[in-house]
Design a protein around this motif. Sequence first.
Motif, PDB file in Angstrom:
ATOM      1  N   VAL A  36       8.898   5.486  -0.371  1.00 39.54           N
ATOM      2  CA  VAL A  36       7.720   4.661  -0.079  1.00 39.54           C
ATOM      3  C   VAL A  36       7.538   3.602  -1.160  1.00 39.54           C
ATOM      4  N   ARG A  85       1.848  11.889   6.172  1.00 39.45           N
ATOM      5  CA  ARG A  85       1.101  11.595   7.389  1.00 39.45           C
ATOM      6  C   ARG A  85       1.108  10.100   7.691  1.00 39.45           C
ATOM      7  N   GLU A  86       1.068   9.304   6.618  1.00 42.02           N
ATOM      8  CA  GLU A  86       0.894   7.865   6.815  1.00 42.02           C
ATOM      9  C   GLU A  86       2.073   7.035   6.332  1.00 42.02           C
ATOM     10  N   GLY A  87       2.549   7.337   5.158  1.00 46.68           N
ATOM     11  CA  GLY A  87       3.520   6.460   4.531  1.00 46.68           C
ATOM     12  C   GLY A  87       4.909   6.528   5.138  1.00 46.68           C
ATOM     13  N   LEU A  88       5.207   7.664   5.763  1.00 45.02           N
ATOM     14  CA  LEU A  88       6.543   7.851   6.313  1.00 45.02           C
ATOM     15  C   LEU A  88       6.438   8.428   7.717  1.00 45.02           C
ATOM     16  N   TYR A 144      -1.321   2.869   9.684  1.00 47.31           N
ATOM     17  CA  TYR A 144      -1.067   2.387   8.329  1.00 47.31           C
ATOM     18  C   TYR A 144      -0.138   1.176   8.352  1.00 47.31           C
ATOM     19  N   PRO A 191      -1.345   8.305  12.622  1.00 40.28           N
ATOM     20  CA  PRO A 191      -1.894   7.760  11.367  1.00 40.28           C
ATOM     21  C   PRO A 191      -0.909   6.819  10.692  1.00 40.28           C
ATOM     22  N   ALA A 192       0.382   7.175  10.721  1.00 42.48           N
ATOM     23  CA  ALA A 192       1.376   6.309  10.082  1.00 42.48           C
ATOM     24  C   ALA A 192       1.447   4.967  10.804  1.00 42.48           C
ATOM     25  N   ALA A 193       1.384   5.001  12.138  1.00 44.85           N
ATOM     26  CA  ALA A 193       1.438   3.754  12.894  1.00 44.85           C
ATOM     27  C   ALA A 193       0.271   2.853  12.515  1.00 44.85           C
ATOM     28  N   GLU A 234       7.460  -0.542  -0.904  1.00 49.38           N
ATOM     29  CA  GLU A 234       6.263  -1.339  -1.183  1.00 49.38           C
ATOM     30  C   GLU A 234       6.418  -2.213  -2.423  1.00 49.38           C
ATOM     31  N   SER A 244       3.865   9.670  14.708  1.00 46.35           N
ATOM     32  CA  SER A 244       2.698   9.820  13.841  1.00 46.35           C
ATOM     33  C   SER A 244       1.727   8.668  14.054  1.00 46.35           C
ATOM     34  N   HIS A 274       0.842  -1.199   0.000  1.00 44.77           N
ATOM     35  CA  HIS A 274       0.000   0.000   0.000  1.00 44.77           C
ATOM     36  C   HIS A 274       0.876   1.247   0.000  1.00 44.77           C
ATOM     37  N   VAL A 275       0.742   2.040  -1.028  1.00 48.25           N
ATOM     38  CA  VAL A 275       1.372   3.362  -1.046  1.00 48.25           C
ATOM     39  C   VAL A 275       0.257   4.345  -0.698  1.00 48.25           C
ATOM     40  N   PRO A 276       0.253   4.869   0.522  1.00 49.86           N
ATOM     41  CA  PRO A 276      -0.910   5.629   0.971  1.00 49.86           C
ATOM     42  C   PRO A 276      -1.009   6.993   0.301  1.00 49.86           C
TER      43      PRO A 276
END
Lengths: 533, 386
Positions: free
Chosen positions: A417, A349-352, B241, B237-239, A421, B235, A342-344
């Motif tokens: 990212v 915020r999410e991927g890194l 994910y 949200p990252a966690a 993935e 983070s 999954h590459v968000p």
Amino acid sequence: MTDTAPAIELKGISKAFGPVQANKDISIRVMPGTIHGIIGENGAGKSTLMSILYGFYKADAGEIFIAGRKTDIPDSQAAIAAGIGMVFQHFKLVENFTVLENIILGAEDGRLLKPSLSKARKSLISLSEDYGLNVDPDALIQDIGVGMQQRVEILKALYRQADILILDEPTGVLTPAEADQLFRILGRLRSEGKTIILITHKLREIMEITDTVSVMRRGQMTATVKTAETSPQELAELMVGRKVLLRVNKEPATPGDVILDVRGLRVVDDKGVERLRGIDLQIRAGEVLGLAGVAGNGQSELLEVLGGYADGTGSVMLNGTPLDLSGKKSDGQSRRARGVAHVPEDRQREGLIMDFQAWENNVFGYHHDDRFNSGLLMDHAAIRADAEDKMARFDVRPPDPTLAAKNFSGGNQQKIVLAREIERNPDLLLIGQPTRGVDIGAIEFIHEQIIALRDQGKAILLVSVELEEILALSDRIAVMFDGQIMGERAADQTDEKELGLLMAGITDTENEHSVAEVEANLARAGGDARKEV
Amino acid sequence: MDVMPKWAEVILVPLISLLLAAILSALVILSIGEDPIAAVNLMVKGALGSTYGWGYTLYYATNFIFTGLAVAVAFHARLFNIGGEGQAMLGGLGVALAALYIPWPHWTLALIGAGTMAALFGAVWAAIPGWLQAKRGSHVVITTIMFNFIAAALLNYVLVNVMRPPGSMDPASARFPEAVHLPTLHELLAPLGIAFSKSAPANVSLLVAVAACVVVWLLIWRTRLGYEIRAYGHSQPAAKYAGISPVRITMVTMIISGALAGLMAINNVMGESERLVLNATEGAGFIGIAVALMGRSHPVGVFFAALLFGFLYQGGAELALWTSIPRELIVVIQALVILFTGALDNMVRMPLERLFLMFRRPGPPSPTPETEPKPGPRSAQSESAE
């Protein structure tokens, strides 16, 4: 050149943030009654330049002339007084105020609101008519769609007697139909003698609407040309500094077995709103399914539930075996174990983890793998070596695994990212906004990687708000609107117009539809969601 | 963050903060007609001038290492555990129960047994707020503060009504048996031929504290759990994910944090007073917050910050003893140090960062990614398409 003074002239503007030279000796002349485009990659210094013009930053050196007069712009009040109006990418509107109240906010005269309101109403109606803006003064901001909100921002500037309008990436949140309407309005403003500066990274918009265009690259103005005398290819080269492939080279897909089979998938969010309302879709090995739609219509929720971090109901089969959609076996770790990468959508915020170094990010989500651990402790040497290898293969610059993720540019962050993935050799790749905030040079590379993965026989679900990207990469395109799939088209048998109507929830794509109809539909359903994005 | 070199970040900032606190403290002392230089001399002599002084300084530092580590671990998951005080109190209860009701053959076993009980009691006391945070969203800052009060009241009840030996007027437990007596530094160092003050309370717990620093360092920077804790802290949200469970991390982190705070009781209850008294923690749980802040949540930093606060505690006590500087003013001085090193950190950091930027500009441009030449021949491209 004519004798009239330019509406705006910048001479030798420079601005540095610490060691980073964001603007370097920039000079532009914009004649009155024209639309001037400023195009450049992310981080080229476009936004800094406009912030200087609007009084947010003070330039280290250089002069600004407005209508031939040297002007100091220490703050945004001064910019407004000089006749400059700005429409930001993220609107600055009070959600629970009416259009009218938002317009006079900060420009009230006197202690009582009433006189200002009635004065504003009159001028608002005449402005609205003059420029074909078509805005209801008494509507609440929260009830109107994004397109109309943007027109309120334009009205705000016009109400403050702006002669120069600066628009920062104005089409980012618009459907193609809404974007077309915006361009018609901009054309009308130009014919009324207003000067418009359009900041964008989309070549198509520059070609369509501007009279002249300036290209920025790494803080410098590399060229200013007449739009009629240039081509997208030339502009892209000026932006990146080398030859660029604007089209994705790909062979027709050779789809194999069904990898992902989604039936009746529903997601209800924390507030009890149903975000996905019965999604059915299939992706085969060796094909890219593009999911088009205006942001906020359920695409993010679909990625989240497939990626294992939102709960859903319905049936999702991966390689013929069901995926758990809630409970213990429904998390990112379990999905990765099943071969879902999954590459968000939001890599920052999410991927890194932005404060983690590149090598630490290199195993994020895969940190339980045996090869990255020895006994109780993590094997830092192995992780570092792996990171160095991936960074070299994906051409991450600078190739320094000890640099924190936040110190890489958007494109290089995305490559980190992607490398993580894609190199896992997943069966299914979920990829959201692969090139958002990514410069053209890196876009080309990322697109190549996606197609290469497809050609290895992987299933790819691509979510993007960029229709061009969807059209270029996908083999099939599904359009989402208000938590449902509106329709599916083969990528080579559809166009932006048809997809645009589907994105607005109109399935009857054969007949003509008015912009008003599109807007009404969007405001009814998708509009609300879009504001949260 | 990357504006300053690491040495400036780690050493210069706390040093300047400390200097500012010292200057302000000197002014305070001047204003009541005392000589600040003499006061500093007295503090240094009292805290570091003799093995007796060192014995106390190290004793306090041991307390602060445990509570500082407790706060530091929680900080890494962005959890603010203010409940170190209550967790240490409960740890004391655990130590007292183990020491009084189990016949230990040797102090080593007693240390292991009582230490386990201390950690367990502290962990349970932190796990409840942790659970409330993870499952109910009750903010851990609020609940841990409240749990400090509950702990104090509980201890009060237990000491007055349950553990007080019959006939005693003192709200304290009975004295622990001789077998659980922990060797002091005097006893530990005597075989090596080093003379250390007999009456100073520093004891073998200091070594446990140092070991705890090493273990925490390993945990945070070398294990998967530490990686997940830090990722979650940076983070959420990252966690999510990545498939890191917020509930699990919150609970585990609070449990580790509480266990560390509880472990402090082997020093103050088992090593020093050798019985459980009311308010045995003496605010060490709160000092731990300042220690963690000043130590940048790093075990090495926590160790040195704990030493500093140990010095301030012991030096302050000497000051109160030998000068007319009232006890309250010494608390003011300690508070100033906490204020400057902990709360006003940015006041020093921001101007310092600006200073560094100014000096950097005329020099050669540093290799930030923005100034690196980006596009160019890309040789790796064909390989990566594999």
